[in-house]
Design a protein around this motif. Structure first.
Motif, short mmCIF file in Angstrom:
data_model
loop_
_atom_site.label_atom_id
_atom_site.label_comp_id
_atom_site.label_asym_id
_atom_site.label_seq_id
_atom_site.Cartn_x
_atom_site.Cartn_y
_atom_site.Cartn_z
N LYS A 188 0.86 -1.02 -0.10
CA LYS A 188 -0.02 0.14 -0.04
C LYS A 188 0.79 1.27 0.14
O LYS A 188 0.76 2.25 -0.74
N GLU A 189 1.86 1.13 0.57
CA GLU A 189 2.70 2.38 0.96
C GLU A 189 3.53 2.61 -0.43
O GLU A 189 3.85 3.84 -0.86
N LEU A 190 3.92 1.70 -1.09
CA LEU A 190 4.78 1.74 -2.15
C LEU A 190 3.76 2.57 -3.38
O LEU A 190 4.18 3.40 -4.31
N LYS A 191 2.61 2.01 -3.44
CA LYS A 191 1.65 2.83 -4.33
C LYS A 191 1.36 4.14 -3.91
O LYS A 191 1.27 4.85 -4.92
N ARG A 192 1.14 4.62 -2.93
CA ARG A 192 1.15 5.86 -2.44
C ARG A 192 2.25 6.65 -2.56
O ARG A 192 2.18 7.82 -3.40
N GLU A 193 3.46 6.19 -2.43
CA GLU A 193 4.70 6.98 -2.42
C GLU A 193 5.14 7.19 -3.81
O GLU A 193 5.77 8.18 -4.27
N LYS A 194 4.79 6.19 -4.60
CA LYS A 194 5.34 6.11 -5.86
C LYS A 194 4.57 7.39 -6.69
O LYS A 194 5.22 7.98 -7.84
N LYS A 195 3.39 7.61 -6.30
CA LYS A 195 2.53 8.83 -6.77
C LYS A 195 3.26 10.10 -6.67
O LYS A 195 2.92 11.23 -7.40
N LYS A 196 3.95 10.35 -5.63
CA LYS A 196 4.60 11.53 -5.18
C LYS A 196 5.94 11.60 -5.86
O LYS A 196 6.37 13.03 -5.80
N GLY A 197 6.53 10.62 -6.33
CA GLY A 197 7.86 10.83 -7.00
C GLY A 197 8.53 9.61 -6.64
O GLY A 197 8.29 8.69 -6.25
N PRO A 198 10.01 9.90 -7.03
CA PRO A 198 11.02 8.40 -7.11
C PRO A 198 11.01 7.82 -5.51
O PRO A 198 11.00 8.52 -4.71
N VAL A 199 11.21 6.74 -5.71
CA VAL A 199 11.05 6.04 -4.38
C VAL A 199 12.52 5.10 -4.09
O VAL A 199 12.63 4.45 -4.93
#
Length: 272
Positions: A72-83
């Motif tokens: 869930k966190e990866l989906k959310r954070e990748k929308k904000k920019g590079p992870v």
């Protein structure tokens, strides 16, 4: 040393990369606590240990449901920019409990399904080779950094008797390299070693990072000093290896086996 394992149910796993890890968007720790209990571990001085009743190495919190949380966190954070993820900053993701619990393997499965831009895996355990299949799938998005702070197992036993033997770590690096997984040997913290150390590393990896008790502890050596590490050096007559310029001795030795662009110092060797 007998350790207590406690099961926790965190709401989040990814932490913002700050300080030494400012080159990463996030840090990720599958566990809290570490049974390797290295004498020089900076986490001994952090609140997570200072407010525990047990000594460092006597407790580990196992994070339950980690794979689904990270998905869930990866989906959310990748929308904000590079992870970009550093795993792990305050524990070893492959300490012995991982054999049973497989929290780290679950996290890698989540990353295979939705890959971060880069993953840096920091460990001192050969158990990492169990996950070669997942690491291969991540391809150029991952690097495994194996702590090899000395070539002497006697030195290792003096400073970190509960940590894995040096020979097993070197063999793990060879297996990873043969499997096509990007690696580096991390001499961190720098401990006394023999003149042959450079050649041993050259037969194992093509990239080395050196860090010591002054550059890497976040307080120019003051935090390490409180842990009594100088006294441990003095017990075996190795005080000179504790001096601020001691790392340069190893750098000179490495230059006989590695090119300049294969040798990294402190923070630069951990960047994505």
């Amino acid at each position: 040393m007998k350790s207590e394992f406690l099961y926790k149910y965190p709401k989040t796993l990814l932490n913002k990369g700050v300080g030494f890890l400012k080159g990463y968007s996030h840090s990720l720790n599958p566990y809290t606590g570490c049974v390797f209990a290295c004498s020089y571990c900076y986490v001994r001085q952090m609140p997570v240990q200072l407010f525990r009743d047990q000594d460092w190495g006597e407790w580990v919190d196992v994070k339950q449901g980690a794979q689904s949380i990270l998905e869930k966190e990866l989906k959310r954070e990748k929308k904000k920019g590079p992870v970009t993820i550093f795993m792990s900053s305050s524990t070893d993701p492959y300490q012995p409990i991982e054999h049973k619990e497989q929290v780290t393997r679950g996290l890698l499965k989540a990353m295979v399904q939705n890959p971060p831009d880069f993953l840096f895996v920091q460990t001192r355990s050969s158990l990492v080779t169990r996950d070669i299949d997942l690491l291969q799938t991540l391809g150029p998005r991952v690097r495994v950094s194996m702590t090899v702070e000395t070539d002497s197992d006697e030195i290792r036993k003096h400073f970190s008797p509960s940590a894995p033997p040096i020979a097993g770590r070197l063999k793990a690096l060879v297996r990873l390299r043969e499997a096509g997984v990007a690696t580096q040997a991390t001499v961190a913290p720098l401990l006394p070693s023999s003149p042959a150390f450079a050649q041993v590393l050259s037969e194992t990896v093509d990239r080395v990072c050196i860090d010591d008790f002054y550059m890497g502890d976040g307080s120019k050596g003051k935090r390490t000093e409180r842990l009594g590490i100088y006294a441990l050096h003095k017990e075996i007559g190795m005080e000179k290896w504790y001096e601020p310029d001691a790392y340069q001795k190893l750098v000179r030795r490495l230059r006989s086996q590695f090119s300049t662009d294969q040798i990294y110092i402190s923070e630069t060797g951990f960047l994505p």
